[in-house]
Motif scaffolding. Structure first.
Motif, mmCIF file in Angstrom:
data_model
loop_
_atom_site.group_PDB
_atom_site.id
_atom_site.type_symbol
_atom_site.label_atom_id
_atom_site.label_comp_id
_atom_site.label_asym_id
_atom_site.label_seq_id
_atom_site.Cartn_x
_atom_site.Cartn_y
_atom_site.Cartn_z
ATOM 1 N N LEU A 21 0.832 -1.212 0.000
ATOM 2 C CA LEU A 21 0.000 0.000 0.000
ATOM 3 C C LEU A 21 0.865 1.260 0.000
ATOM 4 O O LEU A 21 0.587 2.212 -0.727
ATOM 5 C CB LEU A 21 -0.937 0.002 1.210
ATOM 6 C CG LEU A 21 -2.070 -1.016 1.158
ATOM 7 C CD1 LEU A 21 -2.828 -1.021 2.470
ATOM 8 C CD2 LEU A 21 -2.991 -0.728 0.001
ATOM 9 N N LEU A 79 -7.414 4.805 -0.591
ATOM 10 C CA LEU A 79 -7.054 3.412 -0.809
ATOM 11 C C LEU A 79 -7.518 2.534 0.351
ATOM 12 O O LEU A 79 -8.107 1.476 0.142
ATOM 13 C CB LEU A 79 -5.535 3.311 -0.985
ATOM 14 C CG LEU A 79 -5.002 2.064 -1.647
ATOM 15 C CD1 LEU A 79 -5.530 1.918 -3.058
ATOM 16 C CD2 LEU A 79 -3.481 2.109 -1.658
ATOM 17 N N THR A 89 -11.478 2.252 0.534
ATOM 18 C CA THR A 89 -12.199 1.687 -0.602
ATOM 19 C C THR A 89 -11.611 0.333 -1.000
ATOM 20 O O THR A 89 -12.185 -0.703 -0.728
ATOM 21 C CB THR A 89 -12.201 2.650 -1.800
ATOM 22 O OG1 THR A 89 -10.855 2.988 -2.153
ATOM 23 C CG2 THR A 89 -12.979 3.916 -1.483
ATOM 24 N N VAL A 90 -10.444 0.337 -1.604
ATOM 25 C CA VAL A 90 -9.872 -0.890 -2.162
ATOM 26 C C VAL A 90 -9.564 -1.918 -1.076
ATOM 27 O O VAL A 90 -9.963 -3.080 -1.182
ATOM 28 C CB VAL A 90 -8.603 -0.568 -2.990
ATOM 29 C CG1 VAL A 90 -7.953 -1.838 -3.504
ATOM 30 C CG2 VAL A 90 -8.945 0.364 -4.137
ATOM 31 N N VAL A 91 -8.858 -1.498 -0.040
ATOM 32 C CA VAL A 91 -8.497 -2.439 1.025
ATOM 33 C C VAL A 91 -9.750 -2.929 1.743
ATOM 34 O O VAL A 91 -9.921 -4.126 1.979
ATOM 35 C CB VAL A 91 -7.490 -1.816 2.012
ATOM 36 C CG1 VAL A 91 -7.220 -2.748 3.178
ATOM 37 C CG2 VAL A 91 -6.196 -1.464 1.295
ATOM 38 N N ALA A 143 -12.803 -3.074 0.600
ATOM 39 C CA ALA A 143 -13.581 -3.943 -0.292
ATOM 40 C C ALA A 143 -12.957 -5.332 -0.391
ATOM 41 O O ALA A 143 -13.673 -6.334 -0.425
ATOM 42 C CB ALA A 143 -13.695 -3.313 -1.676
ATOM 43 N N SER A 144 -11.639 -5.402 -0.408
ATOM 44 C CA SER A 144 -11.005 -6.719 -0.495
ATOM 45 C C SER A 144 -11.238 -7.526 0.782
ATOM 46 O O SER A 144 -11.447 -8.735 0.731
ATOM 47 C CB SER A 144 -9.513 -6.591 -0.795
ATOM 48 O OG SER A 144 -8.830 -5.979 0.270
ATOM 49 N N LEU A 155 -18.683 5.673 -2.751
ATOM 50 C CA LEU A 155 -17.461 5.487 -3.549
ATOM 51 C C LEU A 155 -17.215 6.685 -4.466
ATOM 52 O O LEU A 155 -16.076 7.162 -4.583
ATOM 53 C CB LEU A 155 -17.548 4.210 -4.383
ATOM 54 C CG LEU A 155 -17.368 2.895 -3.653
ATOM 55 C CD1 LEU A 155 -17.510 1.727 -4.617
ATOM 56 C CD2 LEU A 155 -16.018 2.839 -2.951
#
Length: 154
Positions: free
Chosen positions: A32, A46, A49-51, A53-54, A147
């Motif tokens: 990251l 990041l 959202t991305v982390v 969501a994963s 988002l």
């Protein structure tokens, strides 16, 4: 003796799992930081959202099975329990390791949305006593709006 070996195996596997999680968390953190510095992406965006969501992809996979087996109560209890877990346990441990300081985007967008989403879910459940497809569409639309706002704010 067999019980002792079973307990020992469980302990070894648990310790191994914790070690793998620790190494994986360290690698994720390094990755990251690399993405943030190389691509000039907001770390807050990041992480939120991305982390997130994963991490939640695994959570969704876990609740689909009980939901498909007409055990929505189990699936929903998992969702609500996860909220309490993240707020109480995770944030508490993180604050003990290193005190938390929120940036402006977290204070003015992500924190209010997290509180509002939790309140909206609780209100829907209290008023309707269930979550149906219409509520699912509403919650997904709200998430899509979040988002978009998070990307715009970054």
């Amino acid at each position: 003796m067999a019980d002792d070996l079973g307990d020992a195996e469980i302990q070894v596997r648990s310790a191994g799992g914790l070690a793998l999680l620790t190494v994986g968390g360290d690698l994720l953190g390094r990755g990251l930081r690399d993405v943030v510095s190389r691509f000039d992406v907001s770390g807050t965006l990041l992480g939120n959202t991305v982390v997130a969501a994963s991490v939640e992809a695994e959570e969704v996979a876990r609740v689909v099975v009980p939901a498909r087996r007409a055990r929505g109560d189990v699936a929903l209890a998992n969702v609500l329990g996860t909220i309490v877990h993240f707020v109480g346990l995770n944030a508490g441990i993180i604050a003990l390791v290193k005190p938390l300081h929120l940036d402006a985007a977290s204070r003015h967008l992500h924190l209010p949305v997290a509180a509002g989403a939790t309140l909206a879910l609780c209100a829907l459940l209290a008023i309707r006593g269930k979550l149906g497809r219409a509520e699912g569409v509403l919650l997904l639309a709200a998430y899509t709006g979040y988002l978009a706002a998070a990307i715009a704010a970054a």
